[in-house]
Motif scaffolding. Sequence first.
Motif, PDB file in Angstrom:
ATOM      1  N   THR A  14     138.334  56.534 120.733  1.00  0.00           N
ATOM      2  CA  THR A  14     138.939  55.230 120.974  1.00  0.00           C
ATOM      3  C   THR A  14     138.651  54.347 119.763  1.00  0.00           C
ATOM      4  O   THR A  14     138.021  54.780 118.805  1.00  0.00           O
ATOM      5  N   LEU A  15     139.064  53.102 119.830  1.00  0.00           N
ATOM      6  CA  LEU A  15     138.752  52.163 118.752  1.00  0.00           C
ATOM      7  C   LEU A  15     137.258  51.908 118.662  1.00  0.00           C
ATOM      8  O   LEU A  15     136.733  51.608 117.593  1.00  0.00           O
ATOM      9  N   GLU A  16     136.541  52.035 119.821  1.00  0.00           N
ATOM     10  CA  GLU A  16     135.116  51.731 119.866  1.00  0.00           C
ATOM     11  C   GLU A  16     134.211  52.946 119.697  1.00  0.00           C
ATOM     12  O   GLU A  16     133.070  52.811 119.279  1.00  0.00           O
ATOM     13  N   THR A  17     134.692  54.137 120.067  1.00  0.00           N
ATOM     14  CA  THR A  17     133.807  55.302 120.116  1.00  0.00           C
ATOM     15  C   THR A  17     134.499  56.584 119.672  1.00  0.00           C
ATOM     16  O   THR A  17     135.725  56.673 119.643  1.00  0.00           O
ATOM     17  N   ASP A  18     133.670  57.571 119.390  1.00  0.00           N
ATOM     18  CA  ASP A  18     134.129  58.941 119.149  1.00  0.00           C
ATOM     19  C   ASP A  18     133.087  59.849 119.801  1.00  0.00           C
ATOM     20  O   ASP A  18     131.923  59.837 119.401  1.00  0.00           O
ATOM     21  N   VAL A  19     133.501  60.588 120.836  1.00  0.00           N
ATOM     22  CA  VAL A  19     132.573  61.418 121.608  1.00  0.00           C
ATOM     23  C   VAL A  19     133.108  62.844 121.668  1.00  0.00           C
ATOM     24  O   VAL A  19     134.260  63.067 122.057  1.00  0.00           O
ATOM     25  N   ASP A  20     132.268  63.791 121.287  1.00  0.00           N
ATOM     26  CA  ASP A  20     132.590  65.214 121.386  1.00  0.00           C
ATOM     27  C   ASP A  20     131.539  65.835 122.300  1.00  0.00           C
ATOM     28  O   ASP A  20     130.341  65.739 122.024  1.00  0.00           O
ATOM     29  N   ILE A  55     123.943  71.376 127.043  1.00  0.00           N
ATOM     30  CA  ILE A  55     124.813  70.242 126.737  1.00  0.00           C
ATOM     31  C   ILE A  55     124.723  69.936 125.255  1.00  0.00           C
ATOM     32  O   ILE A  55     123.632  69.833 124.699  1.00  0.00           O
ATOM     33  N   ARG A  56     125.883  69.788 124.637  1.00  0.00           N
ATOM     34  CA  ARG A  56     125.981  69.381 123.246  1.00  0.00           C
ATOM     35  C   ARG A  56     126.873  68.143 123.211  1.00  0.00           C
ATOM     36  O   ARG A  56     128.059  68.237 123.564  1.00  0.00           O
ATOM     37  N   ILE A  57     126.327  67.028 122.802  1.00  0.00           N
ATOM     38  CA  ILE A  57     127.111  65.799 122.709  1.00  0.00           C
ATOM     39  C   ILE A  57     126.795  65.108 121.393  1.00  0.00           C
ATOM     40  O   ILE A  57     125.639  64.852 121.071  1.00  0.00           O
ATOM     41  N   LYS A  58     127.851  64.837 120.667  1.00  0.00           N
ATOM     42  CA  LYS A  58     127.743  64.034 119.460  1.00  0.00           C
ATOM     43  C   LYS A  58     128.645  62.831 119.676  1.00  0.00           C
ATOM     44  O   LYS A  58     129.841  62.991 119.959  1.00  0.00           O
ATOM     45  N   ALA A  59     128.049  61.647 119.572  1.00  0.00           N
ATOM     46  CA  ALA A  59     128.810  60.437 119.856  1.00  0.00           C
ATOM     47  C   ALA A  59     128.423  59.329 118.892  1.00  0.00           C
ATOM     48  O   ALA A  59     127.275  59.238 118.463  1.00  0.00           O
ATOM     49  N   ARG A  60     129.381  58.511 118.583  1.00  0.00           N
ATOM     50  CA  ARG A  60     129.100  57.316 117.792  1.00  0.00           C
ATOM     51  C   ARG A  60     129.891  56.173 118.406  1.00  0.00           C
ATOM     52  O   ARG A  60     130.975  56.360 118.947  1.00  0.00           O
ATOM     53  N   GLY A  61     129.287  54.988 118.327  1.00  0.00           N
ATOM     54  CA  GLY A  61     129.944  53.805 118.852  1.00  0.00           C
ATOM     55  C   GLY A  61     129.974  52.704 117.819  1.00  0.00           C
ATOM     56  O   GLY A  61     129.344  52.805 116.771  1.00  0.00           O
ATOM     57  N   ASP A  62     130.709  51.656 118.134  1.00  0.00           N
ATOM     58  CA  ASP A  62     130.789  50.526 117.209  1.00  0.00           C
ATOM     59  C   ASP A  62     129.580  49.610 117.398  1.00  0.00           C
ATOM     60  O   ASP A  62     128.665  49.921 118.157  1.00  0.00           O
ATOM     61  N   ALA A  63     129.592  48.502 116.751  1.00  0.00           N
ATOM     62  CA  ALA A  63     128.445  47.592 116.759  1.00  0.00           C
ATOM     63  C   ALA A  63     128.481  46.586 117.906  1.00  0.00           C
ATOM     64  O   ALA A  63     127.705  45.640 117.915  1.00  0.00           O
ATOM     65  N   THR A  64     129.360  46.778 118.895  1.00  0.00           N
ATOM     66  CA  THR A  64     129.489  45.799 119.981  1.00  0.00           C
ATOM     67  C   THR A  64     128.476  46.011 121.098  1.00  0.00           C
ATOM     68  O   THR A  64     128.547  45.351 122.120  1.00  0.00           O
ATOM     69  N   GLY A  65     127.558  46.933 120.944  1.00  0.00           N
ATOM     70  CA  GLY A  65     126.575  47.212 121.987  1.00  0.00           C
ATOM     71  C   GLY A  65     126.778  48.597 122.557  1.00  0.00           C
ATOM     72  O   GLY A  65     127.588  49.377 122.079  1.00  0.00           O
ATOM     73  N   ASP A  66     126.033  48.897 123.606  1.00  0.00           N
ATOM     74  CA  ASP A  66     126.031  50.255 124.157  1.00  0.00           C
ATOM     75  C   ASP A  66     127.045  50.487 125.267  1.00  0.00           C
ATOM     76  O   ASP A  66     127.274  51.624 125.661  1.00  0.00           O
ATOM     77  N   HIS A  67     127.697  49.460 125.780  1.00  0.00           N
ATOM     78  CA  HIS A  67     128.569  49.608 126.946  1.00  0.00           C
ATOM     79  C   HIS A  67     129.661  50.660 126.742  1.00  0.00           C
ATOM     80  O   HIS A  67     129.793  51.589 127.542  1.00  0.00           O
ATOM     81  N   HIS A  68     130.464  50.516 125.695  1.00  0.00           N
ATOM     82  CA  HIS A  68     131.577  51.446 125.472  1.00  0.00           C
ATOM     83  C   HIS A  68     131.079  52.859 125.217  1.00  0.00           C
ATOM     84  O   HIS A  68     131.669  53.829 125.708  1.00  0.00           O
ATOM     85  N   LEU A  69     129.991  52.989 124.479  1.00  0.00           N
ATOM     86  CA  LEU A  69     129.457  54.317 124.173  1.00  0.00           C
ATOM     87  C   LEU A  69     128.958  55.010 125.436  1.00  0.00           C
ATOM     88  O   LEU A  69     129.292  56.175 125.688  1.00  0.00           O
TER      89      LEU A  69
END
Length: 183
Positions: A14-20, A55-69
């Motif tokens: 999404t615009l806020e996150t990338d989760v694999d 479980i294998r999870i690689k995720a990154r989020g934006d700087a708006t906090g942890d909610h979207h991630l």
Amino acid sequence: MHREAMTLSARRTTLETDVDARIDLHGKGEAEVSTGVELLDDMLRILAASGSFDIRIKARGDATGDHHLVEDVGITLGRCLSAVKSGTGSAVVPYGDCTALAAVSFGSTGFKANLNLSAKNIGGMALENLEHFMRSMAYSGSFTLHVITDGGDDREKIVSSMRALGVALRNAIRDGGFEERIP
């Protein structure tokens, strides 16, 4: 007894996150997670160990906090689990002074939690997002999830609820069935 790997995967960008995310339902309880949120990483490790999933999870989020991630990790993990079409499982798990009950039923969507958390934030995560993570995972995974905790401090409630969730998911998956999805 030999069990074949049953790896399910999903990706959400999404615009806020990338989760694999990848989950092996016949794993050994190992987790390779990198979300940038300490508590979320701990929760995923506990879930993997308790459910005997890899479980294998690689995720990154934006700087708006942890909610979207936190939400998008729950959605993506739920999408992996959506291959499970039926099954019911539950678990009651103590940890320290807390006891948690988790119940899972695949095939219908619903969520109810009574975690009784009092802190605002632990390990870089707003605790209001714990229920949001669980709800997002259940709705995206097409299963009903109920989680209740009793006693203990917030850390004990989080650990016992994630352990109970892992065991309940494992029991539900053993009870039901799933479709293989190629990663």
